[in-house]
Design a protein around this motif. Structure first.
Motif, mmCIF file in Angstrom:
data_model
loop_
_atom_site.group_PDB
_atom_site.id
_atom_site.type_symbol
_atom_site.label_atom_id
_atom_site.label_comp_id
_atom_site.label_asym_id
_atom_site.label_seq_id
_atom_site.Cartn_x
_atom_site.Cartn_y
_atom_site.Cartn_z
ATOM 1 N N ASP A 34 -37.687 41.186 57.852
ATOM 2 C CA ASP A 34 -38.585 41.411 59.014
ATOM 3 C C ASP A 34 -37.924 41.087 60.350
ATOM 4 O O ASP A 34 -38.554 40.496 61.228
ATOM 5 C CB ASP A 34 -39.862 40.552 58.881
ATOM 6 N N ASP A 53 -37.112 46.116 64.694
ATOM 7 C CA ASP A 53 -38.150 47.123 64.970
ATOM 8 C C ASP A 53 -37.699 48.506 64.530
ATOM 9 O O ASP A 53 -38.523 49.430 64.455
ATOM 10 C CB ASP A 53 -38.446 47.176 66.481
ATOM 11 N N LYS A 60 -39.170 45.195 60.058
ATOM 12 C CA LYS A 60 -40.536 44.666 60.056
ATOM 13 C C LYS A 60 -41.430 45.687 59.342
ATOM 14 O O LYS A 60 -41.154 46.900 59.400
ATOM 15 C CB LYS A 60 -41.027 44.482 61.492
#
Ligand SMILES: C[S@@+](CC[C@H](N)C(=O)[O-])C[C@H]1O[C@@H](n2cnc3c(N)ncnc32)[C@H](O)[C@@H]1O
Length: 275
Positions: free
Chosen positions: A113, A116, A142
């Motif tokens: 995670d 982006d 993520k």
């Protein structure tokens, strides 16, 4: 590391210097391809992005410009020699939102995670195990964010490379060792989609990006590819031999002349998936 991986690494380390030599001075000269990846990965200003197999900085440099000062991009590559080109370009452009990390895409050194978006242009063909490389990319994304990868289209749809290589090998009097087949590993329609699916991505989309590149007669448009692919073998050529090589290439590309312009097909495959 397997023998194939070692050979692949050695290949790229040797070629690194020639990629640095032929890297753009700053902004990308193939930004149209980078913008396809940026669009597919849904990259927005402020995003934190990982670019795998960045080489001399594509698409990492274009991404740094897109995400702006509030965002960042990590240019990641197995070979530090390749990243030198990306570093030079970033310095010339005063980009401070780009970082550089050396490592293998099959063992990404990032937490789950973390990003982006993940991008990768012309790197997946070199993976020992593409599915596990993609699984790694999914892990560091993520949830709900996207990875976008680009590979080369088929030989028949890529004039520059498919004409250049046999012509240079014939000039050198060398046989093709078939090693270049790796380049076309994901050229078939559906092949990127298959590995994205196997790696657990959802909402997968694949597309072909085809264009006709126009070059003026007299322009030695093959120079960059010639140096990147054959730099070590032609570097010591005397002027007359180098001119003879260019003469052979001019002849090889003659069938693609339409009046005073060359018309060259250029095709790539791109796919995206959601983590
Ligand atoms: C064809 S170049 C592409 C460079 C750049 N993305 C571009 O589009 O111009 C492939 C890059 O993949 C890198 N590479 C090869 N195997 C790799 C691996 N297992 N992990 C990470 N990078 C790798 C090479 O060092 C090289 O820089």
């Amino acid at each position: 590391m397997t023998e194939t991986q070692k050979q692949n690494n050695t290949d790229w380390a040797t070629r690194g210097a020639y990629w640095v030599k032929t890297a753009p001075e700053g902004a990308s000269t193939t930004d149209d391809l980078n913008q396809i990846l940026i669009g597919l990965a849904g990259i927005e200003p402020g995003d934190k992005v990982l670019d795998i197999a960045s080489g001399a900085g594509d698409p990492a440099i274009s991404i740094a410009l897109k995400v702006g000062p509030q965002g960042s991009v990590t240019a990641f590559d197995a070979n530090p020699e390749m990243l030198d080109g990306a570093r030079n370009r970033a310095e010339k452009m005063d980009l401070s939102n780009i970082g550089f990390e050396v490592g293998r895409m099959e063992a990404l050194p990032f937490d789950a995670d973390s990003f982006d978006a993940v991008t990768c242009r012309f790197g997946l063909m070199s993976a020992e195990d593409p599915v596990s490389a993609l699984e790694g990319a999914r892990h560091v994304l993520k949830a709900g964010k996207k990875a976008a990868y680009m590979t080369h289209g088929s030989r028949a749809k890529n004039t520059l490379f498919s004409v250049l290589r046999p012509a240079v090998l014939a000039f050198l009097g060398e046989e093709d060792d078939g090693g270049v087949e790796r380049r076309y590993r994901f050229s078939e329609e559906g092949s990127l989609e298959t590995v994205f699916k196997a790696a657990g991505f959802t909402n997968i989309e694949e597309r072909e990006a085809a264009k006709t590149v126009i070059k003026e007669k007299g322009d030695r448009f093959w120079q960059t590819m010639l140096v990147r692919g054959f730099g070590a073998r032609i570097e010591g050529f005397e002027e007359a031999r180098m001119e003879a090589l260019h003469g052979s290439l001019e002849k090889a590309f003659e069938p693609y002349l339409n009046g005073d312009q060359y018309e060259l097909l250029s095709t790539d495959m791109a796919a995206r998936g959601t983590a």
